[in-house]
Design a protein around this motif. Structure first.
Motif, PDB file in Angstrom:
ATOM      1  N   ASN A   1      -0.087  -2.285   0.785  1.00  0.00           N
ATOM      2  CA  ASN A   1      -0.243  -1.020   0.083  1.00  0.00           C
ATOM      3  C   ASN A   1       0.406   0.142   0.827  1.00  0.00           C
ATOM      4  O   ASN A   1       0.848   1.093   0.228  1.00  0.00           O
TER       5      ASN A   1
ATOM      6  N   LYS B   1       6.185   0.613  -4.885  1.00  0.00           N
ATOM      7  CA  LYS B   1       5.131  -0.353  -4.593  1.00  0.00           C
ATOM      8  C   LYS B   1       4.964  -1.357  -5.729  1.00  0.00           C
ATOM      9  O   LYS B   1       4.763  -2.543  -5.502  1.00  0.00           O
TER      10      LYS B   1
ATOM     11  N   THR C   1      -2.502   4.274  -3.780  1.00  0.00           N
ATOM     12  CA  THR C   1      -2.722   2.834  -3.861  1.00  0.00           C
ATOM     13  C   THR C   1      -2.441   2.345  -5.278  1.00  0.00           C
ATOM     14  O   THR C   1      -2.507   3.108  -6.237  1.00  0.00           O
TER      15      THR C   1
END
Ligand code: ZN
Length: 150
Positions: A104, A92, A109
């Motif tokens: 996301n 990510k 996250t």
């Protein structure tokens, strides 16, 4: 938007000034060195894994503000994550700074790591931000080689 950018900038400056987890772990089973010849950033990442959990992450090195802040925020973000969560965050983060993805998705996250979302506008800085992540990955895989961004 500018408020958010200011906030992000402040976060990066703060972590550069007072890097978290900037220490060596003596006898760490997993460690790796990284080097970004483009900027001169050097980093050594230490990782302690227990079961499939990243128990501790620390780093040592010298580099520019972006690389130091990235190392500091990375160490905070990865501590306590499972290995698969850590790998997910790595993907990510890479997507965030290269501008390839800003979603996301599933898994952990990015949280504070979104502070680096502006880095994509400065291609030379992307390697500063990702160096420590690649180095963490090498440590995790127990590859005994120096990671170079070139
Ligand atoms: Zn740099």
């Amino acid at each position: 938007m500018s408020d958010i950018n200011d906030l992000y900038q402040e976060l990066i400056l703060d972590h550069n000034k007072r890097p978290r987890n900037c220490r060596r772990i003596d006898g760490a089973a997993r460690m790796a060195e990284g080097y970004n010849p483009l900027c001169g950033d050097r980093v050594t990442v230490f990782v302690e894994v227990e079961g499939d959990v990243v128990k501790d992450v620390s780093f040592e090195g010298s580099g520019c503000a972006i690389s130091t802040a990235s190392a500091s925020l990375m160490s905070e973000s990865l501590k306590g994550k499972t290995i698969s969560e850590a790998e997910c965050l790595l993907r990510k983060f890479h997507g965030l700074v290269t501008g390839k993805t800003n979603e996301n998705g599933e898994g952990p996250t990015l949280g504070k790591l979104e502070a680096f979302s502006g880095v994509g506008r400065f291609p030379a800085r992307v390697k500063c931000a990702t160096l420590v992540w690649h180095t963490f990955n090498a440590a995790l895989q127990q590859k005994n080689e120096t990671v170079s961004t070139e």
